[in-house]
Design a protein around this motif. Structure first.
Motif, mmCIF file in Angstrom:
data_model
loop_
_atom_site.group_PDB
_atom_site.id
_atom_site.type_symbol
_atom_site.label_atom_id
_atom_site.label_comp_id
_atom_site.label_asym_id
_atom_site.label_seq_id
_atom_site.Cartn_x
_atom_site.Cartn_y
_atom_site.Cartn_z
ATOM 1 N N GLU A 12 0.840 -1.200 0.000
ATOM 2 C CA GLU A 12 0.000 0.000 0.000
ATOM 3 C C GLU A 12 0.873 1.247 0.000
ATOM 4 O O GLU A 12 2.008 1.217 0.470
ATOM 5 C CB GLU A 12 -0.874 0.084 1.273
ATOM 6 N N THR A 13 0.311 2.341 -0.511
ATOM 7 C CA THR A 13 0.951 3.647 -0.372
ATOM 8 C C THR A 13 -0.090 4.514 0.303
ATOM 9 O O THR A 13 -1.183 4.689 -0.233
ATOM 10 C CB THR A 13 1.272 4.262 -1.750
ATOM 11 N N SER A 14 0.221 5.029 1.488
ATOM 12 C CA SER A 14 -0.794 5.797 2.185
ATOM 13 C C SER A 14 -0.195 7.036 2.816
ATOM 14 O O SER A 14 0.920 7.012 3.336
ATOM 15 C CB SER A 14 -1.468 4.919 3.249
ATOM 16 N N VAL A 15 -0.949 8.127 2.738
ATOM 17 C CA VAL A 15 -0.518 9.394 3.338
ATOM 18 C C VAL A 15 -1.700 9.939 4.122
ATOM 19 O O VAL A 15 -2.838 9.932 3.641
ATOM 20 C CB VAL A 15 -0.082 10.407 2.255
ATOM 21 N N ALA A 16 -1.411 10.396 5.366
ATOM 22 C CA ALA A 16 -2.485 10.901 6.219
ATOM 23 C C ALA A 16 -2.022 12.132 6.968
ATOM 24 O O ALA A 16 -0.821 12.340 7.152
ATOM 25 C CB ALA A 16 -2.892 9.818 7.219
ATOM 26 N N ILE A 17 -2.985 12.934 7.391
ATOM 27 C CA ILE A 17 -2.666 14.017 8.332
ATOM 28 C C ILE A 17 -3.531 13.796 9.564
ATOM 29 O O ILE A 17 -4.758 13.630 9.476
ATOM 30 C CB ILE A 17 -2.914 15.406 7.718
ATOM 31 N N VAL A 18 -2.853 13.740 10.725
ATOM 32 C CA VAL A 18 -3.532 13.442 11.987
ATOM 33 C C VAL A 18 -3.182 14.539 12.994
ATOM 34 O O VAL A 18 -2.039 14.982 13.073
ATOM 35 C CB VAL A 18 -3.074 12.061 12.518
ATOM 36 N N GLU A 19 -4.201 14.954 13.750
ATOM 37 C CA GLU A 19 -3.981 15.981 14.774
ATOM 38 C C GLU A 19 -3.826 15.315 16.140
ATOM 39 O O GLU A 19 -4.660 14.497 16.542
ATOM 40 C CB GLU A 19 -5.174 16.947 14.795
ATOM 41 N N ASP A 20 -2.747 15.629 16.826
ATOM 42 C CA ASP A 20 -2.477 15.152 18.191
ATOM 43 C C ASP A 20 -2.625 13.643 18.371
ATOM 44 O O ASP A 20 -3.140 13.176 19.399
ATOM 45 C CB ASP A 20 -3.390 15.874 19.193
ATOM 46 N N GLY A 21 -2.231 12.881 17.379
ATOM 47 C CA GLY A 21 -2.224 11.427 17.500
ATOM 48 C C GLY A 21 -3.584 10.781 17.516
ATOM 49 O O GLY A 21 -3.696 9.567 17.714
ATOM 50 N N LYS A 22 -4.662 11.561 17.335
ATOM 51 C CA LYS A 22 -5.983 10.918 17.379
ATOM 52 C C LYS A 22 -6.984 11.346 16.306
ATOM 53 O O LYS A 22 -7.749 10.533 15.817
ATOM 54 C CB LYS A 22 -6.605 11.046 18.765
ATOM 55 N N LYS A 23 -6.987 12.619 15.934
ATOM 56 C CA LYS A 23 -8.041 13.069 15.006
ATOM 57 C C LYS A 23 -7.527 13.024 13.568
ATOM 58 O O LYS A 23 -6.555 13.688 13.226
ATOM 59 C CB LYS A 23 -8.460 14.493 15.373
#
Ligand code: KG4
Ligand code: ZN
Length: 335
Positions: A12-23
């Motif tokens: 897989e190739t995946s990119v994410a943006i997460v706020e404070d490890g949860k949102k």
């Protein structure tokens, strides 16, 4: 804190943006599973070549969906091992370049630690795993039991001596003529077995279920299935899929509970592709209830490889690395 997480350790190739490890603001997954179905499994070169093509568009899409601009991103995180070398290189080289050109700190994440921190994503306040806890990581490449006495501390207790649980699902699926990846296919096939037929099942072995360590072995179950099929016995594939899934769940649940009891764990958390399995969820939840241990599974989409879990782990671990020297590490271990 907004962290952009990059995952490219396998297919897989995946990119994410997460706020404070949860949102999760966005979590884009580009999968090459369809290409691999043609070959009945992952071909490392095919995976890496596809990842080169999709990594930049995946980053663009992730930023667009999150509504953030590069200036709003506060750190770049990347899974730098364990995994396939060619695939890892796509992620680490991209992350290093981004960190340098956007002038952001770079955080290196162990992919397996990512699967653990998937359990902190999208949880309500107060509903997070409690320490000490036992983590079971069950994926295509790994089957590991880990003790986490507190946040950021890991003690590896044991793992598979041969095939991982996911590998066993994939290989048995292939023997039964089912598609890749095998886990969801076996799960679907097993569900088709009528309740009446479940009483007169074939019996597969439960290797190492009773051993007094925290190791696993799944190659024997796979061989038993191959032997059954080669003998040409007239057994429906639904029966084999059902009993195989039960055998794997039996061993995973028994060993995890034994570890939880030994270390007085307050929680059990499960991660990795096989943790998407509904039967494993039912069985582990029931065992947890009976033993008064809280059991956590990630959302099903977060069980399999994704960038959000890498961004979450980076928030808790903050393993800052030098973008000039970070190297992919295919054999990275827990401690
Ligand atoms: O964590 P993951 O996405 O990649 C690795 O890090 O390896 O795990 C992939 C594995 C594959 O072996 C796949 O067959 C298995 O997870 N898997 C499942 C299910 N969904 C994926 N196994 C059992 N039941 C499922 N529903
Ligand atoms: Zn994984």
């Amino acid at each position: 804190m907004f962290i952009l997480g990059i995952e490219s350790t396998c297919d897989e190739t995946s990119v994410a943006i997460v706020e404070d490890g949860k949102k999760i603001l966005s979590n884009i997954v580009a999968s090459s599973a369809l290409m691999h179905q043609k070959y009945g499994g992952i071909v490392p070169e095919v995976a890496a070549r596809e990842q080169i093509k999709v990594i930049i568009p995946t980053i663009d899409e992730c930023l667009k969906e999150s509504g953030l601009a590069p200036k709003d991103v506060e750190a770049i995180a990347v899974a730098y091992g364990p995994g396939l070398l060619g695939s890892l290189l796509i992620g680490t080289e991209t992350a290093r370049t981004l960190a340098l050109s956007w002038n952001k700190p770079l955080i290196g994440v162990n992919h397996l630690v990512g699967h653990i921190y998937a359990n902190w994503l999208e949880r309500k306040v107060g509903n997070t795993p409690k320490f000490p806890l036992i983590a079971l990581v069950v994926s295509g490449g790994h089957t590991d039991l880990i003790l986490m006495p507190k946040q950021g501390k890991f003690k590896w207790l044991g793992g598979t001596r041969d095939d991982s649980a996911g590998e066993a699902f994939d290989k048995v699926a292939r023997v039964l003529g089912l598609k890749y990846p095998g886990g969801p296919e076996i799960e679907r096939c097993a569900r088709q077995l009528g309740i009446a037929k479940r009483k007169q099942l074939i019996r597969l072995p439960r290797p190492m279920a009773g051993s007094d360590d925290f190791d696993f072995s799944f190659a024997g179950i796979k061989t038993a299935v191959v032997n059954l099929v080669n003998k040409g016995k007239d057994i429906a594939k639904e029966s084999i899929a059902y009993e195989f899934q039960e055998a794997v769940c039996d061993v995973l649940v028994k060993k995890t509970l034994a570890a939880a009891n030994k270390f007085n764990a307050k929680s059990i958390i499960v991660g990795g592709g096989v943790s998407a399995n509904i039967r494993l969820r039912e069985r582990m939840n029931k065992a947890g209830e009976e033993n008064s241990v809280e059991v956590f599974f990630p959302d099903k989409a977060l069980s399999v490889d994704n960038g959000a879990m890498i961004a979450a782990a980076a928030y808790y671990e903050k393993n800052l690395v030098d973008p000039l020297t970070l190297r992919a590490d295919p054999g990275l271990h827990f401690d």
